[in-house]
Design a protein around this motif. Structure first.
Motif, PDB file in Angstrom:
ATOM      1  N   UNK A   1      46.757  30.594  -1.163  1.00  0.00           N
ATOM      2  CA  UNK A   1      45.693  29.762  -0.626  1.00  0.00           C
ATOM      3  C   UNK A   1      44.997  28.942  -1.690  1.00  0.00           C
ATOM      4  N   UNK A   2      44.375  27.845  -1.251  1.00  0.00           N
ATOM      5  CA  UNK A   2      43.592  26.995  -2.143  1.00  0.00           C
ATOM      6  C   UNK A   2      42.432  26.423  -1.343  1.00  0.00           C
ATOM      7  N   UNK A   3      41.257  26.363  -1.961  1.00  0.00           N
ATOM      8  CA  UNK A   3      40.077  25.804  -1.306  1.00  0.00           C
ATOM      9  C   UNK A   3      39.340  24.880  -2.271  1.00  0.00           C
ATOM     10  N   UNK A   4      38.731  23.843  -1.701  1.00  0.00           N
ATOM     11  CA  UNK A   4      37.977  22.886  -2.506  1.00  0.00           C
ATOM     12  C   UNK A   4      36.628  22.619  -1.861  1.00  0.00           C
ATOM     13  N   UNK A   5      35.689  22.159  -2.674  1.00  0.00           N
ATOM     14  CA  UNK A   5      34.342  21.861  -2.180  1.00  0.00           C
ATOM     15  C   UNK A   5      33.794  20.645  -2.912  1.00  0.00           C
ATOM     16  N   UNK A   6      33.085  19.812  -2.180  1.00  0.00           N
ATOM     17  CA  UNK A   6      32.312  18.720  -2.762  1.00  0.00           C
ATOM     18  C   UNK A   6      30.834  19.032  -2.559  1.00  0.00           C
ATOM     19  N   UNK A   7      30.019  18.743  -3.571  1.00  0.00           N
ATOM     20  CA  UNK A   7      28.596  19.073  -3.487  1.00  0.00           C
ATOM     21  C   UNK A   7      27.784  18.171  -4.405  1.00  0.00           C
ATOM     22  N   UNK A   8      26.483  18.282  -4.242  1.00  0.00           N
ATOM     23  CA  UNK A   8      25.559  17.674  -5.201  1.00  0.00           C
ATOM     24  C   UNK A   8      24.561  18.730  -5.656  1.00  0.00           C
ATOM     25  N   UNK A   9      24.067  18.562  -6.856  1.00  0.00           N
ATOM     26  CA  UNK A   9      23.007  19.415  -7.399  1.00  0.00           C
ATOM     27  C   UNK A   9      21.829  18.511  -7.764  1.00  0.00           C
ATOM     28  N   UNK A  10      20.667  18.835  -7.258  1.00  0.00           N
ATOM     29  CA  UNK A  10      19.477  18.046  -7.574  1.00  0.00           C
ATOM     30  C   UNK A  10      18.993  18.406  -8.986  1.00  0.00           C
ATOM     31  N   UNK A  11      18.952  17.400  -9.853  1.00  0.00           N
ATOM     32  CA  UNK A  11      18.623  17.694 -11.254  1.00  0.00           C
ATOM     33  C   UNK A  11      17.200  18.194 -11.433  1.00  0.00           C
ATOM     34  N   UNK A  12      16.299  17.912 -10.492  1.00  0.00           N
ATOM     35  CA  UNK A  12      14.918  18.362 -10.628  1.00  0.00           C
ATOM     36  C   UNK A  12      14.709  19.769 -10.086  1.00  0.00           C
ATOM     37  N   UNK A  13      15.309  20.037  -8.928  1.00  0.00           N
ATOM     38  CA  UNK A  13      15.054  21.323  -8.258  1.00  0.00           C
ATOM     39  C   UNK A  13      16.179  22.333  -8.419  1.00  0.00           C
ATOM     40  N   UNK A  14      17.380  21.865  -8.789  1.00  0.00           N
ATOM     41  CA  UNK A  14      18.531  22.755  -8.844  1.00  0.00           C
ATOM     42  C   UNK A  14      19.141  23.042  -7.485  1.00  0.00           C
ATOM     43  N   UNK A  15      18.631  22.401  -6.437  1.00  0.00           N
ATOM     44  CA  UNK A  15      19.149  22.658  -5.094  1.00  0.00           C
ATOM     45  C   UNK A  15      20.580  22.151  -4.963  1.00  0.00           C
ATOM     46  N   UNK A  16      21.441  23.008  -4.416  1.00  0.00           N
ATOM     47  CA  UNK A  16      22.835  22.657  -4.189  1.00  0.00           C
ATOM     48  C   UNK A  16      22.997  22.225  -2.734  1.00  0.00           C
ATOM     49  N   UNK A  17      23.559  21.060  -2.532  1.00  0.00           N
ATOM     50  CA  UNK A  17      23.857  20.581  -1.184  1.00  0.00           C
ATOM     51  C   UNK A  17      25.367  20.441  -1.047  1.00  0.00           C
ATOM     52  N   UNK A  18      25.939  21.173  -0.106  1.00  0.00           N
ATOM     53  CA  UNK A  18      27.372  21.104   0.118  1.00  0.00           C
ATOM     54  C   UNK A  18      27.692  19.904   1.000  1.00  0.00           C
TER      55      UNK A  18
ATOM     56  N   UNK B   1      22.545  24.968   8.738  1.00  0.00           N
ATOM     57  CA  UNK B   1      22.244  23.738   7.998  1.00  0.00           C
ATOM     58  C   UNK B   1      22.662  23.811   6.522  1.00  0.00           C
ATOM     59  N   UNK B   2      23.030  24.993   6.056  1.00  0.00           N
ATOM     60  CA  UNK B   2      23.521  25.128   4.685  1.00  0.00           C
ATOM     61  C   UNK B   2      24.990  24.766   4.568  1.00  0.00           C
ATOM     62  N   UNK B   3      25.690  24.723   5.699  1.00  0.00           N
ATOM     63  CA  UNK B   3      27.136  24.568   5.679  1.00  0.00           C
ATOM     64  C   UNK B   3      27.527  23.126   5.969  1.00  0.00           C
ATOM     65  N   UNK B   4      28.554  22.633   5.296  1.00  0.00           N
ATOM     66  CA  UNK B   4      28.948  21.233   5.432  1.00  0.00           C
ATOM     67  C   UNK B   4      30.077  21.055   6.453  1.00  0.00           C
ATOM     68  N   UNK B   5      30.605  19.861   6.522  1.00  0.00           N
ATOM     69  CA  UNK B   5      31.834  19.613   7.261  1.00  0.00           C
ATOM     70  C   UNK B   5      32.940  20.471   6.647  1.00  0.00           C
ATOM     71  N   UNK B   6      33.726  21.113   7.493  1.00  0.00           N
ATOM     72  CA  UNK B   6      34.815  21.967   7.015  1.00  0.00           C
ATOM     73  C   UNK B   6      36.154  21.473   7.568  1.00  0.00           C
ATOM     74  N   UNK B   7      37.158  21.522   6.727  1.00  0.00           N
ATOM     75  CA  UNK B   7      38.516  21.162   7.136  1.00  0.00           C
ATOM     76  C   UNK B   7      39.425  22.356   6.888  1.00  0.00           C
ATOM     77  N   UNK B   8      40.206  22.724   7.900  1.00  0.00           N
ATOM     78  CA  UNK B   8      41.134  23.851   7.794  1.00  0.00           C
ATOM     79  C   UNK B   8      42.544  23.339   8.030  1.00  0.00           C
ATOM     80  N   UNK B   9      43.417  23.519   7.061  1.00  0.00           N
ATOM     81  CA  UNK B   9      44.810  23.085   7.166  1.00  0.00           C
ATOM     82  C   UNK B   9      45.726  24.302   7.040  1.00  0.00           C
TER      83      UNK B   9
END
Length: 762
Positions: free
Chosen positions: A618-635, A694-702
């Motif tokens: 198996x292999x999984x990938x993720x795209x995200x952003x990290x807010x440089x001020x708060x450290x909040x991770x958004x998937x 609301x923490x979870x992003x769009x997901x793709x399953x192949x």
């Protein structure tokens, strides 16, 4: 609905669950039902002098207060080491130990009475650090064991010192993972009904009826045949309803035996979190040597797993970690030691992934660190070192007899995400924007089913009726994952009959042989294998009868479109017509199938052998952003690609992908059972943080399908593989966003002060 459409979405229990008609254990009602509740102490480690129950027993409506002295059988049991206390007897060993059970006419009354039970005990120093627990002179959790070391496993391959001498670059890092709660929606609940024939009938929120039966029979001092555990719909388990659930059933059965009345015990959430076992926290020291061309030359690792107060399945969990300690990579020289350790912390045991999520968090970061040190693409590093057809694993097993799909799943993820192009956009802590972009991936291979951990076989029974309907029973348990549906689909496909003919008969421990626990993602491959073999046996019996009726050789009989055909399309019989004919001619359309996993080998001294009979990739990938001020991770997006062998039901398979990614997200970013002086300080879901929608992003399953020749159905596994690599994928994406590595779970990004502007080469 066409058969093809049914296969994509069908579940036999869907209607009952969405309409609320499904009866879970707490929904069961019996005449004269009593209620039981557990009693805990406030000690973490203490010697028990006495337990005073008189005040509780005086309360009107209280019928009994049970303690260790009331156990007619054995009070100490376990699947590997029999050290679990059904009731704490000599000592309290952790904050979740049960010292007594109160049985009363109502649950509220039992809870009031529980507060009146008094424990006289002398506190002992507690050992809460697994490394400290291994030191000479450390406080012993189990004096009779003579040490706090539960078990050791090792892998010895090649010569690691020579391997490190050959290396141009050596990476050394230390990693740490956390206690994790299973957080199933339904807490532990059990009902025991004493029957007039002397059998104790058990219903419970448990994953493993047969291991539960062993716990109950040992406690009651009865033969296994006197305990019948009946499958009940389960409100979530994820590996967590094994030992703890069996103990709850055993205590409930003891109450029913003592009073000869039905008894129910249902846990509050805080009781469940206090007592139930968790995922093991790991401390891993990892050293890898690599050449300039990217070839891995050697790995040395030391794994220390906090087993908590009782053994549970720590040796099995740490064994898998050892076998897969280098991930899906070819490494010629390996020296690995894994240690399971007793402490006075909460017990740890089985959880989805079973020792692999911890190690994949380590490995999939180390390979990226190594690639950066070499100035090499991490994808090219993986391609160079990953297992492929005919590769030899670190335990000396040649990967053959199935499709080694490591490259296939990796390349599929790269194409689906446009990974390498997006990698060039990653911020590495440098951006004019506050949102730092990162993409990351992780991959794994996983040994299927139990492997050398245990004896692996499974049974299925098919009983076709005279009217053409079919009863199916399988020795694996429905834990909510859709196992029953998968078994029905496989049977209908093999027999070529309409799915509506098949009725799954929920089994009990008295109706089918012990087929092992429903763990290790083995339900579909083992249960489906047994169903397929039973169906083939039944087809042979039906073919013989149909050949008599059609006056043709049995080899010419075909099964298709709910009919049984002869040599030509004109030679056709309805399935139910043949069933009636078999009944009339005294032939039973009945079959018993057993799938026996191929033999595996293991040498404990060297850690060498064919550890598993097949593997998944198996292999999984993720795209995200990290807010440089708060450290909040958004998937932003998650993608999962897994080779499942054969997808029996595509919708259920994708559901496993999505659920696995969600759990992996919680493991990476949010979840942690927090301990203070041996006590859990966040023992409820309002303080234990699981991912929200609301923490979870769009997901793709192949889904990748390479039917496995060893599996009679062609299907393999997906439940655990889907959960074991999202955390390292997120960790790698966070590095690509921030330029900073994090070596502990959950990943805690503090904000501007934590964001680096230097990469791993700097």
């Amino acid at each position: 609905m066409t058969a093809a459409a049914e296969q994509k979405s069908w579940r036999n229990d869907a209607y009952a669950k969405v309409t609320g008609k499904a009866k879970f254990t707490d929904d069961l009602k019996f005449a004269g039902l009593l209620h039981a509740v557990p009693v805990y102490s406030d000690y973490v480690h203490a010697t028990i002098a006495s337990i005073e129950t008189k005040d509780a027993e005086k309360l009107p409506g209280v019928l009994k207060v049970l303690t260790a002295k009331d156990v007619p059988g054995t009070n100490r049991f376990g699947q590997i080491i029999k050290d679990f206390r059904i009731f704490a007897d000599d000592k309290v060993r952790y904050h979740g130990d049960v010292i007594a059970v109160v049985v009363a006419e109502s649950r509220d009354l039992a809870m009031r009475a529980a507060k009146l039970v008094k424990l006289d005990a002398s506190p002992l120093a507690a050992v809460l650090d697994p490394e400290a627990a291994l030191l000479l002179g450390a406080v012993l959790v189990h004096e009779e064991h003579g040490t706090n070391l539960i078990n050791t496993h090792k892998v010895r391959r090649g010569n690691v010192e020579e391997g490190f001498r050959e290396a141009d670059v050596v990476i050394e890092e230390c990693f740490q993972t956390q206690f994790v709660e299973h957080a199933y929606m339904e807490t532990e609940v059990a009902v025991c009904v004493p029957r007039s024939d002397g059998v104790f009938e058990i219903y419970g929120s448990m994953q493993h009826p047969f291991s539960t039966r062993r716990f109950v029979a040992a406690c009651l001092g009865t033969p296994l045949s006197q305990v019948e555990v009946i499958g009940t719909p389960l409100g979530g388990g994820f590996g967590g309803k094994d030992d703890t659930a069996a103990l709850v059933c055993a205590r409930t059965a003891l109450a029913a035996q003592s009073l000869n009345r039905p008894v129910k015990m249902m846990y509050r959430r805080d009781w469940s979190m206090r007592e139930s076992y968790k995922r093991h926290p790991y401390r891993v020291s990892y050293k890898m040597g690599v050449k300039k061309d990217g070839a891995i030359t050697a790995v040395r690792c030391r794994i220390v797993a906090d087993g908590g107060a009782y053994c549970s399945v720590t040796p099995w969990v740490t064994w898998r970690s050892t076998v897969q300690c280098c991930g899906p990579y070819v490494v010629p020289n390996v020296h690995c030691d894994a240690l399971g350790v007793y402490t006075n912390n909460v017990v740890t045991g089985a959880m989805r992934g079973f020792g692999s999520p911890q190690m994949n968090f380590v490995i999939e970061q180390v390979v990226e660190i190594a690639a950066h040190k070499l100035g090499m693409s991490a994808i090219e590093f993986r391609r160079k070192n990953m297992v492929r057809q005919g590769s030899v694993t670190i335990t000396g097993q040649k990967l053959e007899g199935h499709k080694v799909a490591m490259g296939q799943v990796l390349e599929t993820v790269l194409r689906e995400t446009d990974y390498e192009a997006k990698l060039s956009r990653c911020a590495y802590g440098k951006s004019d924007d506050d949102e730092l972009y990162g993409i990351g991936l992780a991959m794994s291979y996983r040994g299927v089913s139990l492997g050398a951990e245990g004896v692996d076989f499974c049974a299925a029974i098919i009983n076709a009726q005279a009217d053409g309907s079919i009863l199916l029973e399988v020795g694996v348990h429905e834990n909510g994952q859709g196992s029953e549906s998968a078994m029905c689909l496989l049977l209908a496909q093999e027999l070529g009959v309409d799915l509506g003919r098949v009725r799954y008969r929920r089994s009990s421990t008295s109706s089918i042989p012990d087929s092992g626990t429903t763990v290790a993602s083995r339900a579909t491959i083992m249960g489906g294998g047994a169903v397929t073999l039973a169906a083939r046996d039944l087809k042979a019996r039906i073919a013989a009868a149909a050949a008599q009726k059609l006056h043709c050789p049995r080899e010419k009989i075909r099964f298709k479109d709910d009919c049984i055909l002869g040599p030509t399309e004109k030679d056709s019989l309805a399935f139910d017509e043949v069933m009636r004919y078999m009944w009339q001619t005294q032939q039973f359309p009945f079959a018993f199938g057993v799938f026996k996993a191929p033999q595996v080998t293991w040498d404990e001294e060297t850690g060498q052998g064919n550890a598993y009979f097949t593997w998944v990739y198996g292999c999984q990938a993720v795209e995200l952003t990290v807010n440089r001020k708060t450290g909040r991770v958004k998937l932003l997006r998650q993608v999962a690609v897994h080779d499942v062998g054969k997808a029996v039901n595509a919708s259920m398979v994708k559901g496993q992908f999505f659920g696995g990614m969600a759990m992996g997200t919680g493991y990476a970013l949010h979840e942690e059972v927090k301990m203070k002086e041996g006590k859990i300080v966040n023992p409820n879901l309002n303080t234990y943080r699981i991912p929200r929608s609301m923490d979870l992003p769009e997901m793709t399953a192949l889904i990748i399908e390479n039917p496995d020749p060893i599996s009679p159905s062609g299907a393999k596994s997906i439940g655990e593989p889907a959960n074991e690599i999202m955390a390292p994928a997120i960790a790698n994406a966070i590095y690509h966003a921030t330029g900073k590595r994090y070596f502990s779970l959950p990943l805690k990004i503090e904000g501007r002060a934590e964001i680096s502007t230097a990469d791993e080469n700097g």
